[in-house]
Scaffold this motif. Sequence first.
Motif, PDB file in Angstrom:
ATOM      1  N   PRO A 108      37.140  36.023  39.940  1.00 40.82           N
ATOM      2  CA  PRO A 108      37.351  36.949  39.207  1.00 40.82           C
ATOM      3  C   PRO A 108      38.190  38.180  40.210  1.00 40.82           C
ATOM      4  O   PRO A 108      37.896  38.252  41.343  1.00 40.82           O
ATOM      5  CB  PRO A 108      35.977  37.692  38.933  1.00 40.82           C
ATOM      6  N   CYS A 109      38.979  38.771  39.342  1.00 39.92           N
ATOM      7  CA  CYS A 109      40.046  39.692  40.238  1.00 39.92           C
ATOM      8  C   CYS A 109      40.147  41.145  39.452  1.00 39.92           C
ATOM      9  O   CYS A 109      39.820  41.093  38.307  1.00 39.92           O
ATOM     10  CB  CYS A 109      41.247  39.326  40.713  1.00 39.92           C
ATOM     11  N   ASN A 110      40.221  42.130  40.017  1.00 46.22           N
ATOM     12  CA  ASN A 110      40.707  43.437  39.395  1.00 46.22           C
ATOM     13  C   ASN A 110      42.194  43.322  39.434  1.00 46.22           C
ATOM     14  O   ASN A 110      42.899  42.763  40.050  1.00 46.22           O
ATOM     15  CB  ASN A 110      40.117  44.837  39.965  1.00 46.22           C
ATOM     16  N   ASP A 164      54.201  44.332  40.236  1.00 38.44           N
ATOM     17  CA  ASP A 164      53.861  45.823  40.199  1.00 38.44           C
ATOM     18  C   ASP A 164      52.474  46.006  39.421  1.00 38.44           C
ATOM     19  O   ASP A 164      52.210  45.363  38.579  1.00 38.44           O
ATOM     20  CB  ASP A 164      55.178  46.462  39.044  1.00 38.44           C
ATOM     21  N   TYR A 165      51.771  46.951  39.629  1.00 42.24           N
ATOM     22  CA  TYR A 165      50.723  47.126  39.224  1.00 42.24           C
ATOM     23  C   TYR A 165      50.610  47.492  37.776  1.00 42.24           C
ATOM     24  O   TYR A 165      49.858  46.853  36.824  1.00 42.24           O
ATOM     25  CB  TYR A 165      50.148  48.542  39.709  1.00 42.24           C
ATOM     26  N   LYS A 166      51.606  48.301  37.185  1.00 40.29           N
ATOM     27  CA  LYS A 166      51.563  48.618  35.836  1.00 40.29           C
ATOM     28  C   LYS A 166      52.305  47.194  35.039  1.00 40.29           C
ATOM     29  O   LYS A 166      51.661  47.006  33.791  1.00 40.29           O
ATOM     30  CB  LYS A 166      52.687  49.483  35.572  1.00 40.29           C
ATOM     31  N   THR A 167      52.894  46.412  35.416  1.00 43.16           N
ATOM     32  CA  THR A 167      53.057  45.269  35.067  1.00 43.16           C
ATOM     33  C   THR A 167      51.984  44.253  34.852  1.00 43.16           C
ATOM     34  O   THR A 167      51.710  43.575  33.859  1.00 43.16           O
ATOM     35  CB  THR A 167      54.239  44.319  35.748  1.00 43.16           C
ATOM     36  N   THR A 168      51.155  44.343  35.845  1.00 38.95           N
ATOM     37  CA  THR A 168      49.921  43.417  36.095  1.00 38.95           C
ATOM     38  C   THR A 168      49.014  43.945  34.942  1.00 38.95           C
ATOM     39  O   THR A 168      48.523  43.150  34.113  1.00 38.95           O
ATOM     40  CB  THR A 168      49.371  43.505  37.424  1.00 38.95           C
ATOM     41  N   ARG A 169      48.826  45.238  34.771  1.00 34.17           N
ATOM     42  CA  ARG A 169      47.947  45.793  33.516  1.00 34.17           C
ATOM     43  C   ARG A 169      48.532  45.584  32.291  1.00 34.17           C
ATOM     44  O   ARG A 169      47.653  44.936  31.322  1.00 34.17           O
ATOM     45  CB  ARG A 169      47.763  47.362  33.908  1.00 34.17           C
ATOM     46  N   LEU A 228      47.552  41.787  31.820  1.00 36.69           N
ATOM     47  CA  LEU A 228      46.093  42.033  31.304  1.00 36.69           C
ATOM     48  C   LEU A 228      45.622  42.232  30.185  1.00 36.69           C
ATOM     49  O   LEU A 228      44.774  41.662  29.454  1.00 36.69           O
ATOM     50  CB  LEU A 228      45.346  42.654  32.406  1.00 36.69           C
ATOM     51  N   LYS A 229      46.503  43.455  29.516  1.00 39.44           N
ATOM     52  CA  LYS A 229      45.980  43.854  28.114  1.00 39.44           C
ATOM     53  C   LYS A 229      46.440  42.754  27.118  1.00 39.44           C
ATOM     54  O   LYS A 229      45.534  42.582  26.131  1.00 39.44           O
ATOM     55  CB  LYS A 229      46.722  45.143  28.002  1.00 39.44           C
ATOM     56  N   ILE A 230      47.576  42.229  27.286  1.00 33.76           N
ATOM     57  CA  ILE A 230      48.124  41.067  26.350  1.00 33.76           C
ATOM     58  C   ILE A 230      47.050  39.792  26.260  1.00 33.76           C
ATOM     59  O   ILE A 230      46.549  39.420  25.124  1.00 33.76           O
ATOM     60  CB  ILE A 230      49.429  40.594  26.636  1.00 33.76           C
ATOM     61  N   LEU A 231      46.425  39.516  27.521  1.00 33.52           N
ATOM     62  CA  LEU A 231      45.566  38.600  27.782  1.00 33.52           C
ATOM     63  C   LEU A 231      44.277  38.848  26.983  1.00 33.52           C
ATOM     64  O   LEU A 231      43.652  37.858  26.298  1.00 33.52           O
ATOM     65  CB  LEU A 231      45.452  37.982  28.926  1.00 33.52           C
ATOM     66  N   GLN A 232      43.821  40.004  27.198  1.00 35.05           N
ATOM     67  CA  GLN A 232      42.566  40.350  26.779  1.00 35.05           C
ATOM     68  C   GLN A 232      42.751  40.641  25.242  1.00 35.05           C
ATOM     69  O   GLN A 232      41.732  39.982  24.614  1.00 35.05           O
ATOM     70  CB  GLN A 232      42.125  41.769  27.390  1.00 35.05           C
ATOM     71  N   LYS A 233      43.754  41.300  24.649  1.00 40.56           N
ATOM     72  CA  LYS A 233      43.865  41.290  23.381  1.00 40.56           C
ATOM     73  C   LYS A 233      43.925  40.005  22.568  1.00 40.56           C
ATOM     74  O   LYS A 233      43.517  40.031  21.374  1.00 40.56           O
ATOM     75  CB  LYS A 233      45.384  41.881  23.033  1.00 40.56           C
ATOM     76  N   ASN A 234      44.404  38.848  23.112  1.00 41.01           N
ATOM     77  CA  ASN A 234      44.369  37.381  22.678  1.00 41.01           C
ATOM     78  C   ASN A 234      43.165  36.640  23.030  1.00 41.01           C
ATOM     79  O   ASN A 234      43.228  35.433  22.928  1.00 41.01           O
ATOM     80  CB  ASN A 234      45.708  37.067  23.076  1.00 41.01           C
ATOM     81  N   TYR A 277      38.305  41.025  36.119  1.00 41.07           N
ATOM     82  CA  TYR A 277      38.619  40.224  34.688  1.00 41.07           C
ATOM     83  C   TYR A 277      38.334  38.778  35.010  1.00 41.07           C
ATOM     84  O   TYR A 277      38.391  38.188  36.342  1.00 41.07           O
ATOM     85  CB  TYR A 277      40.015  40.344  34.666  1.00 41.07           C
ATOM     86  N   PHE A 278      38.150  38.123  33.981  1.00 43.60           N
ATOM     87  CA  PHE A 278      37.456  36.413  34.127  1.00 43.60           C
ATOM     88  C   PHE A 278      38.066  35.836  32.787  1.00 43.60           C
ATOM     89  O   PHE A 278      38.358  36.459  31.833  1.00 43.60           O
ATOM     90  CB  PHE A 278      36.039  36.528  33.807  1.00 43.60           C
TER      91      PHE A 278
END
Length: 96
Positions: A32-34, A45-50, A53-59, A73-74
Motif C-alpha cells: 500500500p502507498c499514498n 507528477d503528484y497531480k497526475t498521480t492523484r 488514483l481517482k480514476i482507479l478508485q471511481k472504477n 491506497y490498496f
Amino acid sequence: MKAVKRLLLWLLIGSSGGLNRARIIEKLFQKPCNANELSKVLNLDYKTTRHHLKILQKNHLIISSKEEYNKAYFPSDMLEENIDIFKEIWVRIGKK
C-alpha cells in the motif's frame, strides 16, 4: 469476469494514461502507498498521480484508507479476485 477484463483493457490499454495506471496498480500489489510515495517511486507528477488514483478508485479497482492526510491506497477485492487478468495485461504493456 468479462466485465472486469473489459474495464481493465479500457483503463490500461484503451485510454490515455493507461500505462501509468497499470504501473500504479502494479506498485499497490507490492505494498500500500499514498499518492506522494507513488509519485516519487514512479517518477510522476503528484497531480497526475492523484488523477489516476481517482480514476482507479471511481472504477472500483483500488480502495483507500479513511484518513484524508497521508491516505493509503490498496487494490480492491474485485481487483485482487481478478489479478490474473491484470497480470495478463501487465505482461503485454509493462515492459514498454
